[in-house]
Design an enzyme around this catalytic site. Sequence first.
Site, PDB file in Angstrom:
ATOM      1  N   LEU A  26      -1.904  -3.866   0.337  1.00 52.46           N
ATOM      2  CA  LEU A  26      -1.293  -4.909   1.162  1.00 52.46           C
ATOM      3  C   LEU A  26       0.077  -5.323   0.629  1.00 52.46           C
ATOM      4  CD1 LEU A  26      -1.283  -6.880   3.537  1.00 52.46           C
ATOM      5  CD2 LEU A  26      -2.790  -8.379   2.206  1.00 52.46           C
ATOM      6  N   THR A  32     -10.027  -7.020  -3.067  1.00 52.56           N
ATOM      7  CA  THR A  32     -10.472  -6.006  -4.020  1.00 52.56           C
ATOM      8  C   THR A  32      -9.257  -5.488  -4.799  1.00 52.56           C
ATOM      9  OG1 THR A  32     -10.353  -4.304  -2.319  1.00 52.56           O
ATOM     10  CG2 THR A  32     -12.496  -5.371  -2.656  1.00 52.56           C
ATOM     11  N   THR A  75      -7.384  -2.575  -5.848  1.00 51.86           N
ATOM     12  CA  THR A  75      -6.275  -1.763  -5.343  1.00 51.86           C
ATOM     13  C   THR A  75      -5.691  -2.360  -4.069  1.00 51.86           C
ATOM     14  OG1 THR A  75      -7.203   0.234  -6.341  1.00 51.86           O
ATOM     15  CG2 THR A  75      -5.584   0.555  -4.578  1.00 51.86           C
ATOM     16  N   CYS A  76      -6.563  -2.887  -3.232  1.00 50.09           N
ATOM     17  CA  CYS A  76      -6.118  -3.471  -1.963  1.00 50.09           C
ATOM     18  C   CYS A  76      -5.198  -4.673  -2.200  1.00 50.09           C
ATOM     19  CB  CYS A  76      -7.325  -3.881  -1.131  1.00 50.09           C
ATOM     20  SG  CYS A  76      -8.517  -2.544  -0.856  1.00 50.09           S
ATOM     21  N   SER A  77      -5.554  -5.514  -3.170  1.00 51.07           N
ATOM     22  CA  SER A  77      -4.799  -6.736  -3.449  1.00 51.07           C
ATOM     23  C   SER A  77      -3.592  -6.515  -4.353  1.00 51.07           C
ATOM     24  CB  SER A  77      -5.706  -7.781  -4.105  1.00 51.07           C
ATOM     25  OG  SER A  77      -6.647  -8.250  -3.182  1.00 51.07           O
TER      26      SER A  77
END
Length: 160
Positions: free
Chosen positions: A56, A48, A50-52
Amino acid sequence: MIQVIQLGSSIPAVALTLVTKEGQETVMADTLFAGKKVVLFAVPGAFTPTCSAHHLPGFVVLADEIKAKGVDMIACISVNDGFVMRAWGEQQNAEEITMLADGGGAFTKALGLEMETGDFGGMRSQRYAMIINDGVVKQLNVEAPKQFEVSKAESILAAL
């Protein structure tokens, strides 16, 4: 009302899927974190935005500095299956990050950190980061909805 895990609480004995290059195995969360200093961060979903793009990758970039503060394990968890977490970790070059799958959300629910996202994916984890020492929660930074400040790698590094 959902009860969120508190500082000083022990990590629950809930099964997770540990994802490695060799494959997957079921581990109990309390056993996995016992005897270690762990930074655990949760994302609403692998791959997703923001996550990517930020969450992370921030831990990938700062992994050596975080581990230099006495951290034995940096772990990323999401309510995704192990195959997705493995592919995401590989795509993000997250060799220093332990990728954990909470496929059915049992761990997330046990912490009281679930959220309902409807058509986005159903039940997911809130975005958070915690510092765990020998299976006990020492710091818990839960993001407000649509925010990304307190759970990012830089914030956790500063808290160590």
